[in-house]
Write an enzyme that holds these catalytic residues in place. Structure first.
Site, PDB file in Angstrom:
ATOM      1  N   LYS A 283      -5.433  30.902  43.736  1.00 17.72           N
ATOM      2  CA  LYS A 283      -5.040  29.610  43.200  1.00 17.72           C
ATOM      3  C   LYS A 283      -5.476  29.491  41.729  1.00 17.72           C
ATOM      4  O   LYS A 283      -6.441  30.140  41.313  1.00 17.72           O
ATOM      5  CB  LYS A 283      -5.740  28.481  43.978  1.00 17.72           C
ATOM      6  CG  LYS A 283      -5.331  28.297  45.413  1.00 17.72           C
ATOM      7  CD  LYS A 283      -6.143  27.166  46.028  1.00 17.72           C
ATOM      8  CE  LYS A 283      -5.816  26.963  47.510  1.00 17.72           C
ATOM      9  NZ  LYS A 283      -4.466  26.429  47.713  1.00 17.72           N
ATOM     10  N   ARG A 357      -2.162  28.567  58.566  1.00 21.42           N
ATOM     11  CA  ARG A 357      -1.309  28.766  59.742  1.00 21.42           C
ATOM     12  C   ARG A 357      -1.741  29.985  60.554  1.00 21.42           C
ATOM     13  O   ARG A 357      -1.462  30.059  61.756  1.00 21.42           O
ATOM     14  CB  ARG A 357       0.152  28.880  59.297  1.00 21.42           C
ATOM     15  CG  ARG A 357       0.488  30.079  58.424  1.00 21.42           C
ATOM     16  CD  ARG A 357       1.798  29.916  57.673  1.00 21.42           C
ATOM     17  NE  ARG A 357       1.701  28.873  56.656  1.00 21.42           N
ATOM     18  CZ  ARG A 357       2.690  28.506  55.869  1.00 21.42           C
ATOM     19  NH1 ARG A 357       3.880  29.098  55.960  1.00 21.42           N
ATOM     20  NH2 ARG A 357       2.531  27.554  54.973  1.00 21.42           N
TER      21      ARG A 357
END
Length: 510
Positions: A283, A357
C-alpha cells in the site's frame, strides 16, 4: 499508560426529576420549549424563566441541541442538561444519541439522572447504551495529568428515572444495554490499540482473557486458539499464507457459547488482520496509517459473542476469528502463487492486498463445519464498499434475501446503517475463471470489487447454509470528528446489529 476508567454504575428509579439526589438531570425539550415526560415538573419548577433561559442560550429545541442550566435551587439537582427533541417524542435510536451526547456534556458530575421518555424497555436500554458509548475514551497511552483528569471528569453513576423502575423487562433491558455497549467498547479498544501491541498472538491472548472473565455480569464462553502448527495440521492455507510474511505468526480463535435449551445456532466469522501493509502488493504509506483497524471484523464478532453470552440469550454461537499480519518479506505470499484453503479449494493469488478474503475463507469453512442455522461474516474487506456507500454505511450481501433485509432492518433499529448489495452471476463467473486454480482471488477488472469479494467468499459457504457478509470497511473506523454515539477512531460497528440478530433468532423461536 493510564489505567482504563471503570464503567459507571446503572440503576432504575421512580424518583421525580425535581427531587432526585443526582447532581445533574437530563431532560428532553420540544420545539415549543416544553419539557417532555417524565420531566414536565422540571419546567414548572423553574416557572416562566425556564423558556426564557433556554432562549437566551440560543436553544430552540432543535434535535441535537444541548443547553446546560444551573438550577439555582429550583430543583434538588444542581444542573439541568436540556437536549432538543424537536416536534416528536424520541425513539430508541434518538434516545441513544441523546444519552451519548449529554453524558459527554456532564462535566464534574458524580451522578447523572436521565429523565427522558421511556414508554418501553427498549427506550431504557437505549439510554444505557448511549451513556456507555458516549462516555468511551481510549486514553491508555496518555501519560499527562491533564489526560488522567479528563478521564475522571464524567459521571461514575447513572440513574434512569422511569415509571418502569420496578418492571422486570426494563431491568433486563438495562442489563442488556450495559452488556451490549460494554462489548462495543471492547471492540473499539482492540481496534484502537497500536498494531505493534496487538499482533495476532497478543490479540488471541486478549480475546481468551476476556472470554474467561466475561462482560457485564459474565457469561459462559469457551475459547480455543490454533497456533501456526495447529493451523497447518488443520490445513488452513489461507490464514497461513497471509501470515507467512510476518515475524508475528498467525492465529485462529474459536469462541463457543452453548446455552441450555438453545433455540437456534448462529455462527460468526470476523476478519482479523492486525495490520495490513498490503504485503508485496504494498500500500502507499499514507494508506497504512489506519490499517490497525483491519481486524475490526474479528473484534466485532468476538465482542458480539461475549455480549450474547452476558445477556444470556438462548442462541448457540460459534465464533471464528482468523488472525494474521500481512507484511512484505522474503517469505511473503506472492502474486501468482496458488494456495489451498481448508476443505481443498485452490486459489490463484493476484493481489496480496486482497488478503482478508483468504483468512475469511478458512474461517467460513471452520464455521460451516459446525452446521449453524445462520452464518454471518464481518470484515473491513473492500475499499470499493467505501466508494459505493460512504464512510457511515456498511454493505450486506449473501445468499438469502430475507437475511439481508433482516440485517438492514435490525441495523436501523439499533442505529447502524447497512445497505443490501447483490452477488451477480457475472461476478460469480469471474471468481471461477482462473485457468490455474479452482478460483481466482481478485477481480480482473476494477469495477464491482465489493461484489467480487462476496462472490469469492460464497465459494466457501455450504449451499444449504443461510449466509450474510457484512462489509464494514467504511464505518469501522471514524477518521473524523465524533458524532452521535460514535467516537473518533474505532467504532465497534456491527456489534449491536449482531446482538440484535441473535435476539431476533431467539424471539422467532419462542
Amino acid at each position: 499508560m493510564a489505567t482504563k476508567k471503570t464503567e459507571p454504575r446503572f440503576t432504575l428509579s421512580s424518583a421525580s426529576p425535581t427531587t432526585t439526589r443526582a447532581d445533574a438531570v437530563v431532560i428532553a425539550v420540544d420545539s415549543d420549549l416544553h419539557a417532555l415526560a417524565p420531566a414536565e415538573n422540571v419546567g414548572k419548577a423553574f416557572g416562566r424563566r425556564f423558556s426564557t433561559m433556554l432562549s437566551m442560550l440560543g436553544f430552540s429545541g432543535k434535535p441535537g441541541q444541548v443547553a446546560v442550566i444551573p438550577t439555582q435551587g429550583a430543583i434538588r439537582a444542581g444542573v439541568v442538561i436540556a437536549v432538543g427533541a424537536g416536534s416528536e417524542a424520541p425513539d430508541p435510536v434518538r434516545l441513544r444519541r441523546i444519552a451519548a451526547k449529554t453524558f459527554t456534556a456532564a462535566h464534574n458530575v458524580a451522578t447523572l439522572a436521565y429523565a427522558l421518555p421511556t414508554p418501553t424497555p427498549d427506550c431504557v436500554r437505549a439510554i444505557a447504551e448511549g451513556a456507555l458509548l458516549g462516555g468511551y475514551r481510549f486514553d491508555r497511552y496518555k501519560t499527562s495529568a491533564e489526560s488522567a483528569s479528563d478521564a475522571e471528569d464524567h459521571p461514575n453513576a447513572v440513574v434512569v428515572l422511569t415509571r418502569l423502575s420496578r418492571d422486570a423487562e426494563a431491568a433486563a433491558a438495562l442489563d442488556a444495554g450495559r452488556a451490549t455497549a460494554s462489548a462495543v467498547n471492547h471492540a473499539r479498544d482492540w481496534v484502537n490499540t497500536p498494531p505493534g501491541d496487538l499482533t495476532p498472538e497478543a490479540f488471541a491472548d486478549a480475546v481468551t482473557e476476556v472470554a474467561k472473565s466475561g462482560l457485564a455480569d459474565g457469561g459462559s464462553v469457551k475459547a480455543t486458539v490454533w497456533d501456526e502448527a495447529r493451523l497447518a495440521k488443520e490445513k488452513c492455507g489461507g490464514v497461513l499464507a497471509v501470515g507467512q510474511g510476518s515475524a508475528s505468526p498467525p492465529r485462529l480463535v474459536t469462541l463457543t457459547y452453548k446455552p441450555r435449551k438453545a433455540v437456534a445456532h448462529l455462527a460468526l466469522v470476523g476478519k482479523g488482520i492486525t495490520f495490513d501493509s498490503g504485503g508485496l502488493s504494498l500500500k502507499p504509506g499514507a494508506s497504512m496509517m489506519t490499517m490497525k483497524c483491519d481486524m475490526a471484523g474479528a473484534a466485532s464478532v468476538v465482542a458480539a459473542t461475549l455480549a450474547i453470552a452476558a445477556i444470556g440469550l438462548p442462541v448457540q454461537v460459534t465464533c471464528v476469528a482468523p488472525m494474521a499480519e500481512n507484511m512484505p518479506s522474503g517469505s511473503a505470499l506472492r502474486p501468482g502463487d496458488v494456495i489451498t484453503i481448508r476443505g481443498g479449494t485452490t486459489v490463484e493469488i493476484h493481489n496480496t492486498d486482497a488478503e482478508g478474503r483468504l483468512v475469511l475463507a478458512d474461517g467460513l469453512r471452520v464455521a460451516s463445519e459446525a452446521k449453524p442455522d445462520v452464518l454471518v461474516d464481518v470484515a473491513t474487506l473492500t475499499g470499493a464498499a467505501v466508494v459505493a456507500l460512504g464512510e457511515r454505511t456498511a454493505g450486506v450481501l449473501g445468499n438469502d434475501a430475507d437475511l439481508r433485509s433482516r440485517v438492514v432492518d435490525l441495523g436501523e433499529s439499533v442505529g447502524e446503517a447497512f445497505w443490501p448489495l447483490p452477488i451477480t452471476r457475472e461476478v460469480l463467473d469471474k471468481v471461477t475463471s482462473s485457468e490455474l486454480a479452482d478460483v481466482r482471488q481478485h477481480n480482473p477488472k476494477p469495477a464491482g470489487g465489493t461484489l467480487y469479494a462476496a462472490a469469492f467468499l460464497q465459494q466457501f459457504v455450504d449451499d444449504d447454509t443461510t449466509w450474510a457478509h457484512l462489509d464494514i470497511a467504511g464505518p469501522a473506523f471514524n477518521d473524523g470528528a465524533p458524532y452521535d454515539e460514535v467516537p473518533k477512531g474505532g467504532t465497534g460497528m456491527s456489534v449491536r446489529t449482531l446482538v440484535a440478530l441473535a435476539e431476533s433468532l431467539a424471539d422467532s423461536q419462542s
